[in-house]
Write an enzyme that holds these catalytic residues in place. Sequence first.
Site, PDB file in Angstrom:
ATOM      1  N   GLU A   3     -66.915 -39.972  67.613  1.00 13.16           N
ATOM      2  CA  GLU A   3     -66.928 -40.380  69.012  1.00 13.16           C
ATOM      3  C   GLU A   3     -66.283 -39.215  69.758  1.00 13.16           C
ATOM      4  OE1 GLU A   3     -65.772 -44.441  69.788  1.00 13.16           O
ATOM      5  OE2 GLU A   3     -66.093 -44.996  67.708  1.00 13.16           O
ATOM      6  N   LYS A  59     -70.286 -37.375  73.780  1.00  9.92           N
ATOM      7  CA  LYS A  59     -70.440 -37.055  72.358  1.00  9.92           C
ATOM      8  C   LYS A  59     -71.422 -35.919  72.130  1.00  9.92           C
ATOM      9  CE  LYS A  59     -70.274 -42.027  71.748  1.00  9.92           C
ATOM     10  NZ  LYS A  59     -71.045 -43.184  71.235  1.00  9.92           N
TER      11      LYS A  59
END
Length: 263
Positions: A3, A59
């Site tokens: 993440e 991301k």
Amino acid sequence: MPELPEVESYRRLAERTVGRRVGEVQLRDRRYLRGGTEPDELQQVLHGAQIAGARRIGKLLVLDLGDAGAGRRLGVRFGMTGRLQVDDQLGVDRLLHASDRLEPAWQRFAVRFTDGGLLAVHDPRLLGGVSLDPDEAALGPDAATVTPAALARALQGSTTALKARLLDQSRLAGVGNLLADEILWRASLAPARPAGSLSPAELRRLHRRLHQTLVELLERGGSHLGELVPHRTPGGRCPRDGGELRRATVGGRTTWWCPTHQR
DNA sequence: ATTGTGGCCTGCCCGC
DNA sequence: TGCGGGCAGGCCACAA
């Protein structure tokens, strides 16, 4: 899984490639190409290009190209099992839900630099991918730097679940499943609450916890290093009040929360 | 337009 | 001991 904190680690690692020139490009599996990028074009654009910068939006890792590739960009997504390697260094030590082994076959994409170094992406499950000139405008504001007002805009007027909205990369970029659970747990907000139902005080609380959580996990270097994450398991109890955590699917994702203090 | 769902992909873990 | 099924979830295509 990668993440925002993991991808930021990858970005820092990728900064080591800035100023270096690309020689050979290795694409082991054309399924790893995204966004309509063709192997020939990838090869053509990258070969002889210089890495001019390493940026991150949510991301997405973006490598800006210079020289022969001036004006072009290389986008790298890591899915949930992707790892970045630069020379002989890995971006993060461990990934939850991903093997710690490094099988040669899992190296899906690599560029050799003319100085002999290497940038490689390892991804057992092929859930990540690389593309030329990724659509950065399709992403919402980066979760690490989003302002309270922008966060409010991302949530307002929607009846969809709060957690689903936090996971929507076009509204807010960088929050994945583990982070979403962690942030909502810290902000004492129930994941299934309608996104637009938050009071100004709750919005402020959410923004503060979002920011705090990201600062902390960026420092620790992993989205799995939160307080809630170790308890996201059958029989798991809330580390704050000891109540049994509840599990359900929210926003299409496995969700754990404490019904006692998350409202 | 917005929201929800299923599929991709494969290592790993559990139960038989 | 081996095997099959279920699970993990980021992202995308597609449906409602």
